[in-house]
Design a protein around this motif. Structure first.
Motif, PDB file in Angstrom:
ATOM      1  N   GLN A  23       0.789  -1.196   0.080  1.00  0.00           N
ATOM      2  CA  GLN A  23      -0.028  -0.144  -0.117  1.00  0.00           C
ATOM      3  C   GLN A  23       0.851   1.369   0.144  1.00  0.00           C
ATOM      4  O   GLN A  23       0.375   2.226  -0.601  1.00  0.00           O
ATOM      5  CB  GLN A  23      -1.005  -0.006   1.081  1.00  0.00           C
ATOM      6  N   CYS A  24       1.843   1.168   0.654  1.00  0.00           N
ATOM      7  CA  CYS A  24       2.910   2.450   0.785  1.00  0.00           C
ATOM      8  C   CYS A  24       3.301   2.601  -0.482  1.00  0.00           C
ATOM      9  O   CYS A  24       3.312   3.775  -0.981  1.00  0.00           O
ATOM     10  CB  CYS A  24       4.076   1.911   1.940  1.00  0.00           C
ATOM     11  N   GLY A  25       3.876   1.311  -1.090  1.00  0.00           N
ATOM     12  CA  GLY A  25       4.482   1.709  -2.475  1.00  0.00           C
ATOM     13  C   GLY A  25       3.589   2.312  -3.676  1.00  0.00           C
ATOM     14  O   GLY A  25       3.770   3.103  -4.107  1.00  0.00           O
ATOM     15  N   VAL A  26       2.217   1.940  -3.518  1.00  0.00           N
ATOM     16  CA  VAL A  26       1.369   2.539  -4.507  1.00  0.00           C
ATOM     17  C   VAL A  26       0.993   3.651  -4.250  1.00  0.00           C
ATOM     18  O   VAL A  26       0.937   4.580  -5.142  1.00  0.00           O
ATOM     19  CB  VAL A  26      -0.088   1.495  -4.333  1.00  0.00           C
ATOM     20  N   GLN A  27       1.034   4.053  -3.120  1.00  0.00           N
ATOM     21  CA  GLN A  27       0.520   5.675  -2.600  1.00  0.00           C
ATOM     22  C   GLN A  27       1.805   6.662  -2.947  1.00  0.00           C
ATOM     23  O   GLN A  27       1.609   7.762  -3.597  1.00  0.00           O
ATOM     24  CB  GLN A  27       0.520   5.794  -1.230  1.00  0.00           C
ATOM     25  N   VAL A  28       2.879   5.747  -2.768  1.00  0.00           N
ATOM     26  CA  VAL A  28       4.053   6.834  -3.185  1.00  0.00           C
ATOM     27  C   VAL A  28       4.156   6.825  -4.776  1.00  0.00           C
ATOM     28  O   VAL A  28       4.328   8.053  -4.987  1.00  0.00           O
ATOM     29  CB  VAL A  28       5.559   6.118  -2.722  1.00  0.00           C
ATOM     30  N   LEU A  29       3.800   5.858  -5.584  1.00  0.00           N
ATOM     31  CA  LEU A  29       4.113   6.017  -6.942  1.00  0.00           C
ATOM     32  C   LEU A  29       3.012   6.894  -7.405  1.00  0.00           C
ATOM     33  O   LEU A  29       3.109   7.596  -8.336  1.00  0.00           O
ATOM     34  CB  LEU A  29       4.073   4.613  -7.378  1.00  0.00           C
TER      35      LEU A  29
END
Length: 243
Positions: A55-61
């Motif tokens: 979830q963190c990666g998706v939000q950052v991207l």
């Protein structure tokens, strides 16, 4: 308790400064809009919980203005890769590249909801367009293998968007279309569900008085069905009792 020496206090301060940030702190820093994207992704990868990591990666991207499928590979080959692709499809559609967006939707594990989301957005965008112009938006989904019912979904969502604006869903719009069948199917489905919530006594009383069967909060009718539809309902009502 003996007082700590200045040297001991200095050592404790230094140790505190060198302490590893907690996962919560790393997550907060990763999601901070001021954190560079490459640094945010690196922080995400230090998280121990796989769901939180993804979830963190998706939000950052998603902060990346020119997000493309190539960026999504940084999330691996799992569910989060497809979440990222979903976001890419949404962006493409928002820029008018609906065909490219549906092609992405067809390749991810969330194909159905992805395509439905695109259909819904196109329907909302069409709400003030003439029916014949709006119908051109349906053709954008002709290549979407996972959504063969895109046309029916489109007209159903357009009717709902129309009602949210305080205007009735009117089956007459279907007559202006090259392919009116999906439009009529969408109307019938919505109408049938709504009518089931009204008792026969209520329906007959309203129809006999010439009032709309269903109304919205602004007093406008929720639906404008074909005259023969209302006639059939009224015909099923019991005859008025003699005085």
């Amino acid at each position: 308790m003996p007082k700590l020496s200045a040297l001991a206090l200095g050592l404790l301060t230094l140790l505190g400064a060198c302490a590893e940030p907690s996962e919560a702190e790393r997550l907060t820093q990763a999601l901070d809009p001021t954190t560079p994207i490459h640094q945010g992704l690196a922080l995400c990868r230090t998280l121990s919980d796989p769901t939180q990591l993804g979830q963190c990666g998706v939000q950052v991207l998603d902060r990346k203005e020119d997000l493309g499928e190539g960026d999504c590979v940084a999330l691996g080959q799992g569910v989060w890769l497809d979440e990222c692709r979903f976001n890419v499809a949404e962006r493409l559609a928002a820029h008018g590249e609906v065909a490219a967006a549906t092609e992405i939707c067809d390749r991810i594990r969330f194909s159905r909801p992805c395509n439905f989301h695109l259909v819904r957005e196109q329907a909302r965008l069409s709400v003030d367009e003439a029916p014949a112009i709006a119908e051109a938006r349906v053709a954008l989904f002709s290549a979407a293998s996972i959504a063969p019912d895109a046309a029916r979904l489109f007209w159903g969502e357009r009717y709902r968007a129309t009602q949210l604006l305080g205007r009735p869903a009117d089956v007459a719009v279907c007559a202006a279309l090259t392919n009116p069948a999906p439009c009529r199917e969408a109307f019938s489905s919505m109408w049938d569900r709504a009518v089931q919530a009204v008792s026969q006594d209520q329906a007959c009383a309203r129809l006999s008085a010439g009032r709309p069967l269903l109304t919205m909060g602004n007093g406008e009718p929720s639906f404008v069905p074909a005259p023969e539809t209302l006639a059939a309902l009224l015909k099923a009502c019991p005859a008025p009792s003699s005085p």
